[in-house]
Design an enzyme around this catalytic site. Structure first.
Site, PDB file in Angstrom:
ATOM      1  N   ASP A   1      -6.809   0.752  -8.628  1.00  0.00           N
ATOM      2  CA  ASP A   1      -7.806   1.031  -8.636  1.00  0.00           C
ATOM      3  C   ASP A   1      -8.455   0.632 -10.218  1.00  0.00           C
ATOM      4  O   ASP A   1     -10.123   1.628 -10.337  1.00  0.00           O
ATOM      5  CB  ASP A   1      -7.121   2.891  -8.999  1.00  0.00           C
ATOM      6  CG  ASP A   1      -6.855   3.357  -7.144  1.00  0.00           C
ATOM      7  OD1 ASP A   1      -7.240   1.963  -6.093  1.00  0.00           O
ATOM      8  OD2 ASP A   1      -6.580   4.241  -7.232  1.00  0.00           O
TER       9      ASP A   1
ATOM     10  N   SER B   1       0.370  -0.978  -0.389  1.00  0.00           N
ATOM     11  CA  SER B   1       0.273  -0.251  -0.189  1.00  0.00           C
ATOM     12  C   SER B   1       0.857   1.045   0.402  1.00  0.00           C
ATOM     13  O   SER B   1       1.807   1.044   0.551  1.00  0.00           O
ATOM     14  CB  SER B   1      -1.143   0.026   1.298  1.00  0.00           C
ATOM     15  OG  SER B   1      -1.342   1.489   1.817  1.00  0.00           O
TER      16      SER B   1
HETATM   17  C1  S3P Z   1      -2.524   5.797  -3.438  1.00  0.00           C
HETATM   18  C2  S3P Z   1      -2.809   4.375  -2.724  1.00  0.00           C
HETATM   19  C3  S3P Z   1      -3.863   2.851  -3.508  1.00  0.00           C
HETATM   20  C4  S3P Z   1      -5.092   3.743  -4.593  1.00  0.00           C
HETATM   21  C5  S3P Z   1      -5.606   4.953  -4.100  1.00  0.00           C
HETATM   22  C6  S3P Z   1      -4.175   5.874  -4.170  1.00  0.00           C
HETATM   23  C7  S3P Z   1      -2.201   6.545  -2.751  1.00  0.00           C
HETATM   24  O1  S3P Z   1      -4.244   3.151  -1.844  1.00  0.00           O
HETATM   25  O2  S3P Z   1      -6.059   2.590  -4.882  1.00  0.00           O
HETATM   26  O3  S3P Z   1      -6.456   5.614  -4.502  1.00  0.00           O
HETATM   27  O4  S3P Z   1      -1.885   8.440  -3.248  1.00  0.00           O
HETATM   28  O5  S3P Z   1      -1.367   6.574  -2.638  1.00  0.00           O
HETATM   29  P1  S3P Z   1      -3.877   1.997  -1.350  1.00  0.00           P
HETATM   30  O6  S3P Z   1      -2.051   2.377  -0.887  1.00  0.00           O
HETATM   31  O7  S3P Z   1      -4.543   1.446  -0.080  1.00  0.00           O
HETATM   32  O8  S3P Z   1      -3.264   0.672  -1.860  1.00  0.00           O
END
Ligand code: S3P
Length: 431
Positions: A312, A165
């Site tokens: 996403d 993440s």
């Molecule tokens: C993001 C990371 C992702 C993504 C979100 C935006 C970011 O989430 O799904 O829309 O900007 O760091 P996760 O880090 O929870 O996977």
């Protein structure tokens, strides 16, 4: 809003709005830098406006005029105690990244967001930040926002994250800016690396080695000029629309194609989609124009290391799979359950309503696609659960579904793409 099957092909050019992840980070890193940061092609969606509002409340002057954002950064120690609760709206990125910054401040702050944000897991940042010395309380004792953050002195750690993440990684690295000693994060699979690339541009010392990022504390960050590339997550709806609607031929201009984000292009090609990259720029965040033409699609298997690079885009990929011949298996994507909605459940329910054979699994979906000419999807009432990516995915599905599709809460697209419906319409009008 109601949608009808399109009776023409999609033709023409489109420029999608700026990347959401990069727009958020430009505000945050600009606020923590000394001097002015100027951002062009900033995403004026509700999520990124939530980030602006939070930093204004933390005492940072941010102008938003004539398409240019100007941040008057005050350096790492320039934030001041907010007067009220910080409202992060629907934005997971704002909530998690700002928590990493707030954990180290010499003041207390409370933050919360909308109903969806208050259900999303925050334990994933509370745990590592607490190991660094942070004092964060989930006020309803459920591991979710509202969060009360009592800023404290932090120490560097080496954290092994269970989830890939970028929000978790970035929260830890931002706390690491203030920690005593270096801070490292190792992820099971590399997630989007915008924080690492951008923090380096602003002047931080960040080392990366495979899935580990290490930050040296107390850099002097300096304001920058940033031109945000188009968001590949927004381009994904037009990639799908171009591939699915017979006869289509579209050009999507200036799309960010960072390799930690480009899984949609690889999967679309693996499904038989014709996409070519034109006018590529490889300095800084790489960009290209995407030329997409109608292509009969077939099923594929999507899992493993590619998942964070298209997390996403899985709702719109599921729509593509429903109109592709053969079975598509999506696995290793349990994170879908904790996005703006439970995207496994919501996709299964809505695609089933359109007549698709789909089953949800613990970590993905199995979709039995049909030849769209012989067995088209059927129009249905779609419940988007206020999730922007679900609404946009089904607006695209409606283009090839027989009869009428209705999306009652279609307005939620303003989270990441306020002009989405008119941009989609513009491609049918230009034929
Ligand atoms: C993001 C990371 C992702 C993504 C979100 C935006 C970011 O989430 O799904 O829309 O900007 O760091 P996760 O880090 O929870 O996977």
């Amino acid at each position: 809003m109601k949608f009808q099957k399109t009776n023409c092909c999609l033709k023409g050019e489109i420029t999608v709005p700026g990347d959401k992840s990069i727009s958020h980070r430009s505000i945050m890193f600009g606020a923590l830098s000394e001097g002015k940061t100027e951002i062009t092609n900033f995403l004026q969606g509700a999520d990124c406006l939530s980030t602006i509002n939070c930093f204004r409340r933390l005492g940072i002057e941010i102008e938003n005029k004539g398409g240019i954002i100007t941040i008057h950064g005050k350096g790492l120690d320039g934030l001041s105690s907010p007067s009220g609760i910080l409202d992060t709206g629907n934005s997971g990125t704002t909530t998690r990244l700002i928590s990493g910054i707030l954990a180290a401040q010499p003041f207390t702050a409370t933050l919360t967001g909308d109903a969806s944000i208050q259900k999303r897991p925050m334990e994933r940042i509370i745990e590592p930040l607490s190991l660094m010395g942070a004092r964060i309380e989930s006020l309803h004792h459920n591991g979710c926002a509202p969060l009360l953050i009592n800023g404290s002195p932090l120490k560097g750690i080496h954290y092994y994250s269970k989830v890939a993440s970028a929000q978790v990684k970035s929260a830890i690295l931002l706390a690491g800016l203030y920690a005593c000693g270096e801070t490292s994060v190792t992820e099971p699979v590399l997630s989007r690396n915008h924080s690492e690339l951008m923090l380096r541009t602003f002047g931080a010392a960040i080392k990366t080695d495979k899935t580990t990022a290490t930050i040296v504390p107390r850099p002097r960050l300096t304001g920058q000029k940033i031109n945000v590339p188009g968001d590949i997550s927004s381009a994904a709806y037009f990639i799908a629309a171009g591939l699915l609607v017979p006869g289509s031929d579209i050009l999507i201009r200036n799309v960010g194609i960072n390799p930690t984000r480009d899984g949609i292009i690889k999967v679309a090609k693996a499904m038989g989609g014709h996409i070519s990259l034109l006018n590529e720029h490889r300095d800084g965040e790489p960009t290209a124009d995407l030329h997409v033409t109608y292509s009969p699609l077939h099923g594929t298997v999507i899992g493993g290391d590619i998942i964070p690079t298209l997390i996403d885009e899985l709702p719109i990929i599921a729509v593509m799979a429903a109109a592709a011949k053969g079975v598509t298996i999506i696995k290793d994507a349990a994170e879908l359950k904790v996005k703006e909605s439970n995207r496994i459940d919501v996709m299964v329910r809505n695609l089933s309503a359109m007549g698709c054979s789909i089953i949800g699994t613990e970590d993905g979906m199995v979709i039995e696609g049909k030849d769209p000419a012989a067995h088209p999807l059927q129009g249905a009432v779609i419940h988007a659960h206020a999730d922007h990516r679900i609404a946009m995915s089904f607006a695209v599905a409606s283009l090839i579904a027989q009869g009428e599709t209705e999306i009652p809460d279609s307005g939620c697209v303003s989270i990441s793409y306020p002009g989405f419906y008119s941009d989609l319409r513009s491609l049918s009008e230009s034929t």
